[in-house]
Motif scaffolding. Structure first.
Motif, PDB file in Angstrom:
ATOM      1  N   LEU A 134       0.833  -1.200   0.000  1.00  0.00           N
ATOM      2  CA  LEU A 134       0.000   0.000   0.000  1.00  0.00           C
ATOM      3  C   LEU A 134       0.870   1.255   0.000  1.00  0.00           C
ATOM      4  O   LEU A 134       0.599   2.202  -0.741  1.00  0.00           O
ATOM      5  CB  LEU A 134      -0.918   0.004   1.230  1.00  0.00           C
ATOM      6  CG  LEU A 134      -1.800  -1.226   1.425  1.00  0.00           C
ATOM      7  CD1 LEU A 134      -2.587  -1.117   2.731  1.00  0.00           C
ATOM      8  CD2 LEU A 134      -2.744  -1.410   0.243  1.00  0.00           C
ATOM      9  N   ALA A 135       1.927   1.258   0.822  1.00  0.00           N
ATOM     10  CA  ALA A 135       2.826   2.410   0.867  1.00  0.00           C
ATOM     11  C   ALA A 135       3.605   2.551  -0.435  1.00  0.00           C
ATOM     12  O   ALA A 135       3.806   3.657  -0.942  1.00  0.00           O
ATOM     13  CB  ALA A 135       3.778   2.273   2.049  1.00  0.00           C
ATOM     14  N   ARG A 136       4.050   1.420  -0.990  1.00  0.00           N
ATOM     15  CA  ARG A 136       4.783   1.467  -2.255  1.00  0.00           C
ATOM     16  C   ARG A 136       3.899   2.028  -3.364  1.00  0.00           C
ATOM     17  O   ARG A 136       4.347   2.827  -4.196  1.00  0.00           O
ATOM     18  CB  ARG A 136       5.269   0.072  -2.627  1.00  0.00           C
ATOM     19  CG  ARG A 136       6.337  -0.511  -1.702  1.00  0.00           C
ATOM     20  CD  ARG A 136       6.674  -1.927  -2.131  1.00  0.00           C
ATOM     21  NE  ARG A 136       7.485  -2.661  -1.183  1.00  0.00           N
ATOM     22  CZ  ARG A 136       8.813  -2.702  -1.180  1.00  0.00           C
ATOM     23  NH1 ARG A 136       9.483  -2.006  -2.071  1.00  0.00           N
ATOM     24  NH2 ARG A 136       9.466  -3.423  -0.285  1.00  0.00           N
ATOM     25  N   GLN A 137       2.652   1.588  -3.412  1.00  0.00           N
ATOM     26  CA  GLN A 137       1.725   2.086  -4.425  1.00  0.00           C
ATOM     27  C   GLN A 137       1.518   3.588  -4.276  1.00  0.00           C
ATOM     28  O   GLN A 137       1.576   4.333  -5.257  1.00  0.00           O
ATOM     29  CB  GLN A 137       0.384   1.357  -4.274  1.00  0.00           C
ATOM     30  CG  GLN A 137       0.386  -0.086  -4.731  1.00  0.00           C
ATOM     31  CD  GLN A 137       0.057  -0.221  -6.197  1.00  0.00           C
ATOM     32  OE1 GLN A 137      -1.005   0.176  -6.645  1.00  0.00           O
ATOM     33  NE2 GLN A 137       0.978  -0.773  -6.960  1.00  0.00           N
ATOM     34  N   ARG A 138       1.284   4.029  -3.056  1.00  0.00           N
ATOM     35  CA  ARG A 138       1.013   5.455  -2.853  1.00  0.00           C
ATOM     36  C   ARG A 138       2.213   6.308  -3.246  1.00  0.00           C
ATOM     37  O   ARG A 138       2.049   7.379  -3.850  1.00  0.00           O
ATOM     38  CB  ARG A 138       0.613   5.721  -1.395  1.00  0.00           C
ATOM     39  CG  ARG A 138       0.153   7.154  -1.171  1.00  0.00           C
ATOM     40  CD  ARG A 138      -0.418   7.355   0.211  1.00  0.00           C
ATOM     41  NE  ARG A 138       0.609   7.295   1.255  1.00  0.00           N
ATOM     42  CZ  ARG A 138       0.352   7.479   2.547  1.00  0.00           C
ATOM     43  NH1 ARG A 138      -0.900   7.725   2.936  1.00  0.00           N
ATOM     44  NH2 ARG A 138       1.323   7.419   3.443  1.00  0.00           N
ATOM     45  N   HIS A 180       4.752  -0.042 -13.457  1.00  0.00           N
ATOM     46  CA  HIS A 180       3.855  -0.064 -12.294  1.00  0.00           C
ATOM     47  C   HIS A 180       2.611  -0.903 -12.583  1.00  0.00           C
ATOM     48  O   HIS A 180       2.239  -1.786 -11.802  1.00  0.00           O
ATOM     49  CB  HIS A 180       3.466   1.385 -11.969  1.00  0.00           C
ATOM     50  CG  HIS A 180       2.561   1.553 -10.808  1.00  0.00           C
ATOM     51  ND1 HIS A 180       2.995   1.985  -9.571  1.00  0.00           N
ATOM     52  CD2 HIS A 180       1.218   1.382 -10.681  1.00  0.00           C
ATOM     53  CE1 HIS A 180       1.972   2.063  -8.741  1.00  0.00           C
ATOM     54  NE2 HIS A 180       0.879   1.705  -9.394  1.00  0.00           N
ATOM     55  N   ALA A 181       1.976  -0.653 -13.714  1.00  0.00           N
ATOM     56  CA  ALA A 181       0.740  -1.366 -14.055  1.00  0.00           C
ATOM     57  C   ALA A 181       0.996  -2.842 -14.325  1.00  0.00           C
ATOM     58  O   ALA A 181       0.183  -3.701 -13.950  1.00  0.00           O
ATOM     59  CB  ALA A 181       0.087  -0.716 -15.279  1.00  0.00           C
ATOM     60  N   PHE A 182       2.115  -3.160 -14.975  1.00  0.00           N
ATOM     61  CA  PHE A 182       2.425  -4.566 -15.251  1.00  0.00           C
ATOM     62  C   PHE A 182       2.578  -5.342 -13.945  1.00  0.00           C
ATOM     63  O   PHE A 182       2.078  -6.477 -13.823  1.00  0.00           O
ATOM     64  CB  PHE A 182       3.706  -4.668 -16.071  1.00  0.00           C
ATOM     65  CG  PHE A 182       4.073  -6.080 -16.436  1.00  0.00           C
ATOM     66  CD1 PHE A 182       3.584  -6.675 -17.589  1.00  0.00           C
ATOM     67  CD2 PHE A 182       4.917  -6.829 -15.617  1.00  0.00           C
ATOM     68  CE1 PHE A 182       3.919  -7.985 -17.924  1.00  0.00           C
ATOM     69  CE2 PHE A 182       5.258  -8.136 -15.939  1.00  0.00           C
ATOM     70  CZ  PHE A 182       4.752  -8.712 -17.096  1.00  0.00           C
ATOM     71  N   LEU A 228      -0.446  -8.133  -8.055  1.00  0.00           N
ATOM     72  CA  LEU A 228      -1.404  -7.568  -7.107  1.00  0.00           C
ATOM     73  C   LEU A 228      -2.849  -7.957  -7.397  1.00  0.00           C
ATOM     74  O   LEU A 228      -3.585  -8.402  -6.505  1.00  0.00           O
ATOM     75  CB  LEU A 228      -1.252  -6.047  -7.109  1.00  0.00           C
ATOM     76  CG  LEU A 228      -1.850  -5.285  -5.925  1.00  0.00           C
ATOM     77  CD1 LEU A 228      -1.358  -5.862  -4.614  1.00  0.00           C
ATOM     78  CD2 LEU A 228      -1.473  -3.813  -6.033  1.00  0.00           C
ATOM     79  N   TRP A 229      -3.277  -7.791  -8.647  1.00  0.00           N
ATOM     80  CA  TRP A 229      -4.696  -8.040  -8.943  1.00  0.00           C
ATOM     81  C   TRP A 229      -5.102  -9.504  -8.798  1.00  0.00           C
ATOM     82  O   TRP A 229      -6.210  -9.780  -8.335  1.00  0.00           O
ATOM     83  CB  TRP A 229      -5.063  -7.528 -10.331  1.00  0.00           C
ATOM     84  CG  TRP A 229      -4.892  -6.057 -10.593  1.00  0.00           C
ATOM     85  CD1 TRP A 229      -4.861  -5.459 -11.816  1.00  0.00           C
ATOM     86  CD2 TRP A 229      -4.734  -4.981  -9.651  1.00  0.00           C
ATOM     87  NE1 TRP A 229      -4.682  -4.101 -11.699  1.00  0.00           N
ATOM     88  CE2 TRP A 229      -4.603  -3.782 -10.375  1.00  0.00           C
ATOM     89  CE3 TRP A 229      -4.676  -4.921  -8.262  1.00  0.00           C
ATOM     90  CZ2 TRP A 229      -4.436  -2.542  -9.759  1.00  0.00           C
ATOM     91  CZ3 TRP A 229      -4.495  -3.687  -7.638  1.00  0.00           C
ATOM     92  CH2 TRP A 229      -4.381  -2.524  -8.382  1.00  0.00           C
ATOM     93  N   PRO A 230      -4.243 -10.483  -9.135  1.00  0.00           N
ATOM     94  CA  PRO A 230      -4.623 -11.867  -8.842  1.00  0.00           C
ATOM     95  C   PRO A 230      -4.864 -12.100  -7.352  1.00  0.00           C
ATOM     96  O   PRO A 230      -5.775 -12.857  -6.967  1.00  0.00           O
ATOM     97  CB  PRO A 230      -3.429 -12.683  -9.346  1.00  0.00           C
ATOM     98  CG  PRO A 230      -2.853 -11.848 -10.440  1.00  0.00           C
ATOM     99  CD  PRO A 230      -3.003 -10.432  -9.958  1.00  0.00           C
ATOM    100  N   THR A 231      -4.072 -11.435  -6.502  1.00  0.00           N
ATOM    101  CA  THR A 231      -4.272 -11.552  -5.057  1.00  0.00           C
ATOM    102  C   THR A 231      -5.593 -10.922  -4.648  1.00  0.00           C
ATOM    103  O   THR A 231      -6.327 -11.467  -3.807  1.00  0.00           O
ATOM    104  CB  THR A 231      -3.109 -10.876  -4.311  1.00  0.00           C
ATOM    105  OG1 THR A 231      -1.872 -11.459  -4.724  1.00  0.00           O
ATOM    106  CG2 THR A 231      -3.266 -11.023  -2.806  1.00  0.00           C
ATOM    107  N   TRP A 261       5.745  -7.422  -5.461  1.00  0.00           N
ATOM    108  CA  TRP A 261       5.332  -6.404  -6.444  1.00  0.00           C
ATOM    109  C   TRP A 261       6.536  -5.581  -6.903  1.00  0.00           C
ATOM    110  O   TRP A 261       6.722  -5.345  -8.094  1.00  0.00           O
ATOM    111  CB  TRP A 261       4.271  -5.499  -5.815  1.00  0.00           C
ATOM    112  CG  TRP A 261       3.834  -4.385  -6.704  1.00  0.00           C
ATOM    113  CD1 TRP A 261       2.892  -4.442  -7.691  1.00  0.00           C
ATOM    114  CD2 TRP A 261       4.325  -3.038  -6.696  1.00  0.00           C
ATOM    115  NE1 TRP A 261       2.770  -3.201  -8.296  1.00  0.00           N
ATOM    116  CE2 TRP A 261       3.641  -2.335  -7.701  1.00  0.00           C
ATOM    117  CE3 TRP A 261       5.269  -2.369  -5.923  1.00  0.00           C
ATOM    118  CZ2 TRP A 261       3.873  -0.990  -7.959  1.00  0.00           C
ATOM    119  CZ3 TRP A 261       5.512  -1.028  -6.183  1.00  0.00           C
ATOM    120  CH2 TRP A 261       4.808  -0.355  -7.194  1.00  0.00           C
ATOM    121  N   GLU A 262       7.394  -5.181  -5.971  1.00  0.00           N
ATOM    122  CA  GLU A 262       8.561  -4.368  -6.320  1.00  0.00           C
ATOM    123  C   GLU A 262       9.547  -5.152  -7.169  1.00  0.00           C
ATOM    124  O   GLU A 262      10.152  -4.606  -8.103  1.00  0.00           O
ATOM    125  CB  GLU A 262       9.240  -3.871  -5.041  1.00  0.00           C
ATOM    126  CG  GLU A 262      10.480  -3.027  -5.278  1.00  0.00           C
ATOM    127  CD  GLU A 262      10.174  -1.702  -5.970  1.00  0.00           C
ATOM    128  OE1 GLU A 262      11.115  -1.100  -6.520  1.00  0.00           O
ATOM    129  OE2 GLU A 262       9.000  -1.271  -5.958  1.00  0.00           O
TER     130      GLU A 262
END
Length: 243
Positions: free
Chosen positions: A20-24, A60-62, A68-71, A152-153
């Motif tokens: 969440l922090a990485r995304q923000r 980022h989107a890839f 992320l989205w599968p989770t 994710w990173e």
């Protein structure tokens, strides 16, 4: 549901390594770059900033679509609908930016498409921070959010950096095609202004090892997401007829 991640403290998000922090952080960086693009009056500066936006947005989107989205689809109620919404936004952005990259700087159509892409990127950020990520936060503890952030990173650092509209938005298709596309994109990035063929080769060789790591991360995540199969009961041997 938790409030938007934009308004939470770093501690509430699970610390700096949480997904969440990485995304923000990256969302804020993308926002700043888009503002700098609009504020600059020099074409060369705007082109450099635009390339930074493109490279950051698509890596980022890839990583979102691969990790992320599968989770989210597994862990979050209505996860399928939420991820389908942002995947649709990603596809529109990809189509627009692919058009931008085919047009020459200064073309009026190009600038109009850039502005449309920026508006969609900002909408995508709001949908993720206000709707999708707070639901993921409710579904996971801090330790899992941090592990997800690391995965994710890892993928983001070795992901494609340009639009590829025909590539599937979901694993395993995007993960499989992402490896050669990332090598192609990142070599092209190095060979851009200020790049050299020798530098591109050295970076590409080093990148190949990182891509293998990213592919392995994707494979592990896919395995973790599969439902566990129960062992099949042993069948009793057929009874023999009496002599």
């Amino acid at each position: 549901m938790s409030k938007t991640i934009k308004e939470q403290t770093l501690q509430q998000l699970g610390g700096s390594s949480s997904v969440l922090a990485r995304q923000r952080r990256e969302h804020a960086q993308i926002d700043r770059l888009m503002d700098q693009y609009r504020a600059s009056g020099r074409r060369e500066t705007r082109e450099r900033i635009l390339q930074e936006v493109v490279q950051l947005v698509f890596s980022h989107a890839f990583a979102e679509e691969t990790v992320l989205w599968p989770t989210v689809r597994r862990a979050v109620p209505e996860g399928e609908q939420l991820t389908a919404r942002v995947e649709g936004e990603h596809q529109q952005i990809s189509d627009l930016v692919a058009d931008v990259e085919r047009l020459a700087p200064g073309d009026p159509d190009r600038e109009e498409k850039v502005e449309r892409a920026f508006a969609l990127i900002r909408q995508d950020i709001r949908d993720e921070e206000d709707l999708l990520l707070p639901r993921l936060q409710d579904a996971m503890d801090t330790a899992r959010l941090r592990r997800l952030g690391t995965a994710w990173e890892t993928v983001r650092q070795t992901a494609p950096t340009h639009p590829h509209p025909v590539v599937p938005r979901r694993p395993p298709g995007n993960a499989i095609l992402g490896v050669p596309l990332s090598l192609y994109d990142r070599t092209r990035d190095v060979l851009g202004p200020g790049g050299t063929a020798g530098g591109a080769w050295r970076k590409s060789v080093g990148l190949a090892g990182a891509l293998v790591t990213a592919a392995a991360v994707c494979a592990v995540l896919r395995r973790l997401g599969r439902p566990r199969k129960e062992p099949r009961p042993k069948e009793s041997p057929p009874a023999r007829n009496g002599a």
